[in-house]
Design an enzyme around this catalytic site. Structure first.
Site, PDB file in Angstrom:
ATOM      1  N   THR A   1      76.792  38.676  76.683  1.00 34.20           N
ATOM      2  CA  THR A   1      76.093  38.369  75.418  1.00 34.20           C
ATOM      3  C   THR A   1      75.366  39.616  74.902  1.00 34.20           C
ATOM      4  O   THR A   1      75.568  40.050  73.761  1.00 34.20           O
ATOM      5  CB  THR A   1      75.067  37.226  75.650  1.00 34.20           C
ATOM      6  OG1 THR A   1      75.769  36.099  76.172  1.00 34.20           O
ATOM      7  CG2 THR A   1      74.354  36.851  74.376  1.00 34.20           C
TER       8      THR A   1
ATOM      9  N   VAL B   1      61.473  41.143  77.469  1.00 31.49           N
ATOM     10  CA  VAL B   1      60.504  40.100  77.098  1.00 31.49           C
ATOM     11  C   VAL B   1      60.588  39.818  75.604  1.00 31.49           C
ATOM     12  O   VAL B   1      60.541  40.743  74.782  1.00 31.49           O
ATOM     13  CB  VAL B   1      59.054  40.512  77.451  1.00 31.49           C
ATOM     14  CG1 VAL B   1      58.095  39.364  77.147  1.00 31.49           C
ATOM     15  CG2 VAL B   1      58.933  40.936  78.906  1.00 31.49           C
TER      16      VAL B   1
ATOM     17  N   GLY C   1      74.516  30.983  74.571  1.00 31.34           N
ATOM     18  CA  GLY C   1      74.255  32.287  75.201  1.00 31.34           C
ATOM     19  C   GLY C   1      72.782  32.549  75.454  1.00 31.34           C
ATOM     20  O   GLY C   1      72.387  33.677  75.722  1.00 31.34           O
TER      21      GLY C   1
ATOM     22  N   LYS D   1      58.544  37.354  82.899  1.00 31.84           N
ATOM     23  CA  LYS D   1      58.135  37.989  81.636  1.00 31.84           C
ATOM     24  C   LYS D   1      56.615  38.122  81.533  1.00 31.84           C
ATOM     25  O   LYS D   1      56.111  39.151  81.081  1.00 31.84           O
ATOM     26  CB  LYS D   1      58.688  37.176  80.454  1.00 31.84           C
ATOM     27  CG  LYS D   1      60.204  37.295  80.330  1.00 31.84           C
ATOM     28  CD  LYS D   1      60.752  36.255  79.374  1.00 31.84           C
ATOM     29  CE  LYS D   1      62.237  36.462  79.133  1.00 31.84           C
ATOM     30  NZ  LYS D   1      62.851  35.330  78.425  1.00 31.84           N
TER      31      LYS D   1
HETATM   32  N1  NDP Z   1      71.326  36.351  76.737  1.00 28.58           N
HETATM   33  C1  NDP Z   1      70.178  36.605  76.167  1.00 28.58           C
HETATM   34  O1  NDP Z   1      69.866  36.080  75.088  1.00 28.58           O
HETATM   35  C2  NDP Z   1      69.230  37.554  76.812  1.00 28.58           C
HETATM   36  C3  NDP Z   1      69.502  38.136  78.022  1.00 28.58           C
HETATM   37  N2  NDP Z   1      68.616  39.024  78.565  1.00 28.58           N
HETATM   38  C4  NDP Z   1      68.959  39.675  79.826  1.00 28.58           C
HETATM   39  O2  NDP Z   1      70.070  40.525  79.613  1.00 28.58           O
HETATM   40  C5  NDP Z   1      70.857  40.622  80.788  1.00 28.58           C
HETATM   41  C6  NDP Z   1      72.286  40.266  80.477  1.00 28.58           C
HETATM   42  O3  NDP Z   1      72.345  38.953  80.012  1.00 28.58           O
HETATM   43  P1  NDP Z   1      73.658  38.367  79.305  1.00 28.58           P
HETATM   44  O4  NDP Z   1      74.263  39.380  78.417  1.00 28.58           O
HETATM   45  O5  NDP Z   1      73.241  37.058  78.744  1.00 28.58           O
HETATM   46  O6  NDP Z   1      74.597  38.138  80.575  1.00 28.58           O
HETATM   47  P2  NDP Z   1      76.155  37.764  80.588  1.00 28.58           P
HETATM   48  O7  NDP Z   1      76.353  36.938  81.798  1.00 28.58           O
HETATM   49  O8  NDP Z   1      76.591  37.232  79.282  1.00 28.58           O
HETATM   50  O9  NDP Z   1      76.871  39.191  80.795  1.00 28.58           O
HETATM   51  C7  NDP Z   1      76.844  39.909  81.993  1.00 28.58           C
HETATM   52  C8  NDP Z   1      77.805  41.080  81.885  1.00 28.58           C
HETATM   53  O10 NDP Z   1      77.665  41.869  83.029  1.00 28.58           O
HETATM   54  C9  NDP Z   1      78.925  42.010  83.719  1.00 28.58           C
HETATM   55  N3  NDP Z   1      78.641  41.890  85.139  1.00 28.58           N
HETATM   56  C10 NDP Z   1      77.785  41.047  85.755  1.00 28.58           C
HETATM   57  N4  NDP Z   1      77.779  41.282  87.075  1.00 28.58           N
HETATM   58  C11 NDP Z   1      78.640  42.298  87.302  1.00 28.58           C
HETATM   59  C12 NDP Z   1      79.073  43.006  88.455  1.00 28.58           C
HETATM   60  N5  NDP Z   1      78.619  42.695  89.672  1.00 28.58           N
HETATM   61  N6  NDP Z   1      79.964  44.004  88.310  1.00 28.58           N
HETATM   62  C13 NDP Z   1      80.439  44.317  87.086  1.00 28.58           C
HETATM   63  N7  NDP Z   1      80.071  43.695  85.951  1.00 28.58           N
HETATM   64  C14 NDP Z   1      79.198  42.696  86.072  1.00 28.58           C
HETATM   65  C15 NDP Z   1      79.806  40.876  83.226  1.00 28.58           C
HETATM   66  O11 NDP Z   1      81.157  41.323  83.275  1.00 28.58           O
HETATM   67  P3  NDP Z   1      82.398  40.454  82.703  1.00 28.58           P
HETATM   68  O12 NDP Z   1      82.201  40.432  81.218  1.00 28.58           O
HETATM   69  O13 NDP Z   1      83.597  41.179  83.123  1.00 28.58           O
HETATM   70  O14 NDP Z   1      82.217  39.097  83.335  1.00 28.58           O
HETATM   71  C16 NDP Z   1      79.274  40.691  81.796  1.00 28.58           C
HETATM   72  O15 NDP Z   1      79.923  41.577  80.930  1.00 28.58           O
HETATM   73  C17 NDP Z   1      70.165  39.706  81.810  1.00 28.58           C
HETATM   74  O16 NDP Z   1      69.307  40.469  82.606  1.00 28.58           O
HETATM   75  C18 NDP Z   1      69.372  38.743  80.941  1.00 28.58           C
HETATM   76  O17 NDP Z   1      68.247  38.225  81.611  1.00 28.58           O
HETATM   77  C19 NDP Z   1      67.459  39.380  77.949  1.00 28.58           C
HETATM   78  C20 NDP Z   1      67.138  38.831  76.747  1.00 28.58           C
HETATM   79  C21 NDP Z   1      67.969  37.842  76.104  1.00 28.58           C
HETATM   80  N1  LIG Z   2      67.286  33.066  79.255  1.00 28.05           N
HETATM   81  C1  LIG Z   2      66.325  33.794  78.500  1.00 28.05           C
HETATM   82  C2  LIG Z   2      67.018  34.880  77.733  1.00 28.05           C
HETATM   83  C3  LIG Z   2      66.077  35.867  77.212  1.00 28.05           C
HETATM   84  O1  LIG Z   2      65.294  36.482  77.913  1.00 28.05           O
HETATM   85  C4  LIG Z   2      65.621  32.852  77.508  1.00 28.05           C
HETATM   86  O2  LIG Z   2      66.104  31.729  77.335  1.00 28.05           O
HETATM   87  O3  LIG Z   2      64.589  33.240  76.969  1.00 28.05           O
HETATM   88 NA    NA Z   3      61.184  42.293  73.100  1.00 25.03          NA
END
Ligand code: NDP
Ligand SMILES: N[C@@H](CC=O)C(=O)O
Ligand code: NA
Length: 438
Positions: free
Chosen positions: A18, A135, A190, A208
């Site tokens: 995401t 955060v 997401g 956070k």
């Molecule tokens: N989603 C949100 O709205 C928010 C998320 N965050 C933070 O951002 C971070 C990412 O979240 P998000 O984007 O939702 O996560 P997703 O699960 O959507 O994406 C994770 C990505 O990382 C890759 N990945 C995960 N583990 C491995 C590994 N061991 N080796 C190689 N690639 C790996 C996956 O690969 P592949 O695509 O091949 O599966 C994927 O592309 C987290 O720390 C989350 O807490 C923070 C704020 C908001």
């Molecule tokens: N899972 C978290 C993603 C952002 O940090 C949330 O729902 O706030």
């Molecule tokens: Na922020």
């Protein structure tokens, strides 16, 4: 090479989910944004699967499953970690630092647990670790705390910092929806963590508020000292009673210092918030963080707390801040940190035990439906100095009476002693819910 001559700053992106996809989309589409973005290039993107369909057009050969090679590549200036989870995220961040890369991360779970190790390594290596996305998603709150607000003596940070639980509570309140069904929607949109119990059980919000408290109060925070309680216990009955009494229920994350020298109270729990409070009207995936300080008074940051575009905005702003430092640095060797970008806390904040907290409470009791029960409850409360703001018996559940109480401010330890005594009353069947009131 002199940094002034550098016109391309290379980013190694770890993760294309995401947040990674949102980040790549902004970096591939720079028109109309800050011109510095045109000098930032993605070198490689590390993922788990090369075969997955991606919703962004990627240059051929940019994807790799060898994430470590990104953290060590001499071409890379900034490593952006948006993998999530603890490992391999932590090790890759440390590897990047060891190799002199600046780091941008959205990973509050890693920072709240290993911030000590990571910032110590970063300070020794002369690199920045930036975490605006960790955060409040897209809401600028980390940089304001490090910069504009750092003039103030902060007294309290009170926030709705988890988008998933706010989305769930909002829909449960507005539509009477079922918890599991709304959680599935939040996952599909997401918003939720890979393991959504981190959201639902208050752990993500605890991560956070630990980060916010550290910045606001100028010390490191031990995550295990942060009290956290999630929203699984919030029932439709409590939502309805809260509504009748003029409140909404929100998952609040609070860091507060009541006296200039006292220990901090840092906690996450579902809370009854009076409808006129600014946090009561924050709905859906939106987050808000209310900061109180001297001399500023109150300031509230509001915006989308999760989701691809919003979070990417925060990630790319961090990349730009580091890129700006790299462009203006006169020497490749770091001699001095910008103190408004770096994180240099050494000491730990003292955290007060929950029993010492002074707060109001809401409690719901199921009792035998007979005269004198309310009087007996009142006596138990009186024995521990718990003063009641309101006590109502609205309905019956089967043959049991349902009694709801809201207290005035009370020491938490005393309130629990009074509940212990109430539990022993023959007329009391159960105490299905106890919630704090802001
Ligand atoms: N989603 C949100 O709205 C928010 C998320 N965050 C933070 O951002 C971070 C990412 O979240 P998000 O984007 O939702 O996560 P997703 O699960 O959507 O994406 C994770 C990505 O990382 C890759 N990945 C995960 N583990 C491995 C590994 N061991 N080796 C190689 N690639 C790996 C996956 O690969 P592949 O695509 O091949 O599966 C994927 O592309 C987290 O720390 C989350 O807490 C923070 C704020 C908001
Ligand atoms: N899972 C978290 C993603 C952002 O940090 C949330 O729902 O706030
Ligand atoms: Na922020």
């Amino acid at each position: 090479m002199n940094w002034y001559e550098k016109t391309v700053i290379k980013v190694g992106l770890l993760g294309l989910g995401t947040v990674g996809t949102g980040t790549a989309k902004v970096l591939f589409d720079t028109a109309g944004r800050h011109p510095l973005l045109e000098e930032i290039e993605i070198y490689r993107i590390g993922v788990r699967s090369l075969d997955k369909e991606r919703s962004v057009n990627l240059p051929k050969g940019i994807l790799t499953t060898d994430l470590e090679s990104i953290t060590t590549a001499p071409e890379v200036d900034i490593v952006v970690e948006v993998l999530g989870g603890l490992e391999p995220a932590r090790s890759l961040i440390l590897k990047a630092i060891e190799n002199g890369k600046h780091v941008v991360t959205a990973n509050k779970a890693v920072i709240s647990r290993y911030g000590d190790e990571i910032f110590t390594a970063a300070n020794a290596a002369g690199v920045y670790v930036m975490l605006e996305a960790a955060v409040g998603g897209g809401i600028p709150v980390i940089q304001p705390l490090k910069q504009a607000l750092s003039v103030n003596r902060i007294q309290a940070v009170t926030g709705i910092v988890n988008g998933t639980t706010n989305y769930i509570l909002t829909r449960m309140q507005a539509e009477g929806s079922d918890f599991d069904e709304v959680l599935a929607d939040a996952q599909q949109l997401g918003y939720a963590e890979a393991d959504p119990s981190a959201d639902v059980d208050g752990l993500d919000a605890a991560d956070k508020i630990a980060i916010l408290a550290s910045l606001a109060f100028g010390g490191r925070i031990k995550l295990q000292e942060v009290y956290s309680e999630g929203i699984r216990s919030v029932s439709q009955a409590d939502i309805a009673y809260a509504d009748k009494l003029g409140f909404v229920i929100k998952l609040l994350a609070i860091a507060q210092r009541t006296q200039p020298t006292s220990a901090l109270s840092v906690r996450v729990h579902p809370t009854l918030v009076t409808r006129s409070h600014p946090l009561a009207s924050i709905n859906g995936v939106y987050n808000a963080i209310l900061i109180e300080g001297e001399p500023l008074g109150q300031v509230m940051f509001y915006g989308p707390g999760a989701g691809a575009g919003a979070t990417a905005s925060a990630v790319v702003s961090d990349i730009m801040n580091v890129a700006a430092v790299l462009k203006t640095r006169s020497d490749q060797v770091q001699t001095q940190f910008n103190p408004l970008l770096a994180c240099s806390h050494q000491d730990y904040c003292a955290i007060a035990p929950m029993a010492e907290l002074t707060t109001r409470f809401y409690a719901r009791f199921l009792t035998k439906d007979r005269p004198g029960v309310i009087g007996k409850l009142g006596t138990c409360f009186g024995n521990y100095g718990v003063s009641l703001e309101s006590i109502v018996q609205i309905g019956l559940q089967g043959d049991l009476a349902e009694i709801v109480v809201v207290t005035h401010d009370v020491r938490e330890g005393n309130f629990h002693l009074s509940l212990d005594e109430i539990h022993t009353l023959e007329a009391v069947d159960s105490i299905p819910s106890v919630l704090r009131v802001l």
